[in-house]
Design a protein around this motif. Structure first.
Motif, PDB file in Angstrom:
ATOM      1  N   GLY A 175      20.908  12.745 -23.514  1.00  0.00           N
ATOM      2  CA  GLY A 175      20.881  11.355 -23.920  1.00  0.00           C
ATOM      3  C   GLY A 175      19.619  10.874 -24.437  1.00  0.00           C
ATOM      4  O   GLY A 175      18.808  11.683 -24.725  1.00  0.00           O
ATOM      5  N   PRO A 176      19.716   9.600 -24.975  1.00  0.00           N
ATOM      6  CA  PRO A 176      20.650   8.469 -24.568  1.00  0.00           C
ATOM      7  C   PRO A 176      21.954   8.631 -25.738  1.00  0.00           C
ATOM      8  O   PRO A 176      21.582   9.073 -26.633  1.00  0.00           O
ATOM      9  N   PHE A 177      23.289   8.272 -25.143  1.00  0.00           N
ATOM     10  CA  PHE A 177      24.209   8.336 -26.166  1.00  0.00           C
ATOM     11  C   PHE A 177      24.747   6.884 -26.125  1.00  0.00           C
ATOM     12  O   PHE A 177      24.651   6.092 -25.274  1.00  0.00           O
ATOM     13  N   ASN A 178      25.661   6.770 -27.215  1.00  0.00           N
ATOM     14  CA  ASN A 178      26.333   5.390 -27.327  1.00  0.00           C
ATOM     15  C   ASN A 178      27.505   5.063 -26.245  1.00  0.00           C
ATOM     16  O   ASN A 178      27.662   3.829 -26.121  1.00  0.00           O
ATOM     17  N   THR A 179      27.900   6.014 -25.766  1.00  0.00           N
ATOM     18  CA  THR A 179      28.875   6.033 -24.710  1.00  0.00           C
ATOM     19  C   THR A 179      28.547   6.674 -23.327  1.00  0.00           C
ATOM     20  O   THR A 179      27.723   7.608 -23.658  1.00  0.00           O
ATOM     21  N   GLY A 180      29.194   6.543 -22.136  1.00  0.00           N
ATOM     22  CA  GLY A 180      28.774   7.291 -21.191  1.00  0.00           C
ATOM     23  C   GLY A 180      29.449   8.703 -21.179  1.00  0.00           C
ATOM     24  O   GLY A 180      30.517   8.715 -21.907  1.00  0.00           O
ATOM     25  N   ILE A 181      28.909   9.529 -20.566  1.00  0.00           N
ATOM     26  CA  ILE A 181      29.586  10.954 -20.657  1.00  0.00           C
ATOM     27  C   ILE A 181      29.483  11.511 -19.113  1.00  0.00           C
ATOM     28  O   ILE A 181      28.596  11.051 -18.475  1.00  0.00           O
ATOM     29  N   THR A 182      30.225  12.631 -19.044  1.00  0.00           N
ATOM     30  CA  THR A 182      30.323  13.358 -17.743  1.00  0.00           C
ATOM     31  C   THR A 182      29.238  14.409 -17.662  1.00  0.00           C
ATOM     32  O   THR A 182      29.225  15.168 -18.886  1.00  0.00           O
TER      33      THR A 182
END
Length: 223
Positions: free
Chosen positions: A104-111
């Motif tokens: 991260g960080p990413f634009n969307t949440g992830i598992t």
């Protein structure tokens, strides 16, 4: 096609001449073949064949055009499939594991997927998806620890989810230096309930060979 017409003409002339010879032998009269009629018939036949040939060429042209259009659509579809494969591969690599360093960080949440498995009795935890699935009804204990490097604009955090719902969070926010946080919770799970760690959009977590960030869970007792 022209050779066939010439052969037909010769056959017609031969038949006419043969018939004329037979007629002369019987009646003593000479039959003069009407060559102009034969030529007109042959001309008509050749004209019809030319028309049929033009129709055939037109049909072949239309078939070739349809084939080219189909090939273009197939090429476009293949290109789209390859593009989607690249995007999927990139997304899977992004979601499938926590690499050494920051995730991260990413634009969307992830598992978050923890790749270092110390024990997985019963294979309730899926190391490919990062999801724990309850094999029996009972009370389970889950604990998780996170680590990161302080940054003023990006916090370090991870959230425990049950069946897609927020349960508990570990969060740390500092402008510099190493930061860490942890949390734990006991949950009553039904068979098939799923537990996993979620990284919010705009957040990060750090790990390396020292395994600072971990996730664990075990059954306390069945119910």
């Amino acid at each position: 096609m022209r050779m066939k017409s010439v052969v037909s003409l010769l056959v017609l002339l031969h038949c006419c001449l043969s018939g004329a010879q037979v007629h002369k032998d019987r009646d003593g009269q000479t039959c003069q073949p009407d060559i102009h009629t034969v030529l007109r018939e042959m001309s008509t036949m050749m004209a019809e064949q030319r028309v049929e040939l033009r129709h055939t060429k037109t049909e072949l042209g239309a078939m070739e055009a349809r084939l080219r259009a189909s090939e273009s659509r197939l090429t476009a579809s293949e290109s789209l499939v390859e593009e989607l494969k690249v995007q999927l591969k990139s997304k899977v690599e992004e979601l499938s594991k926590m690499n050494e360093g920051h995730t991260g960080p990413f634009n969307t949440g992830i598992t978050l997927v923890y790749r270092n498995i110390y024990s997985n009795i019963g294979n309730a935890y899926n190391p490919t998806t990062g999801i724990f699935t309850a094999p029996v009804r009972g009370l389970y204990l889950f604990r998780f620890y996170i680590y990161g490097w302080g940054e003023s604009s990006v916090a370090t955090s991870a959230v425990l989810h049950k069946n897609g719902h927020h349960i508990a969070i570990a969060h740390a926010d500092h402008s510099s230096g190493g930061i860490n946080s942890s949390n734990g919770v006991s949950l009553l799970l039904e068979v098939g309930d799923v537990i996993y760690m979620h990284l919010w959009a705009g957040r990060k977590i750090y790990d390396n060979e020292s395994h600072h960030s971990t996730f664990s869970g075990h059954l306390l007792f069945t119910m």
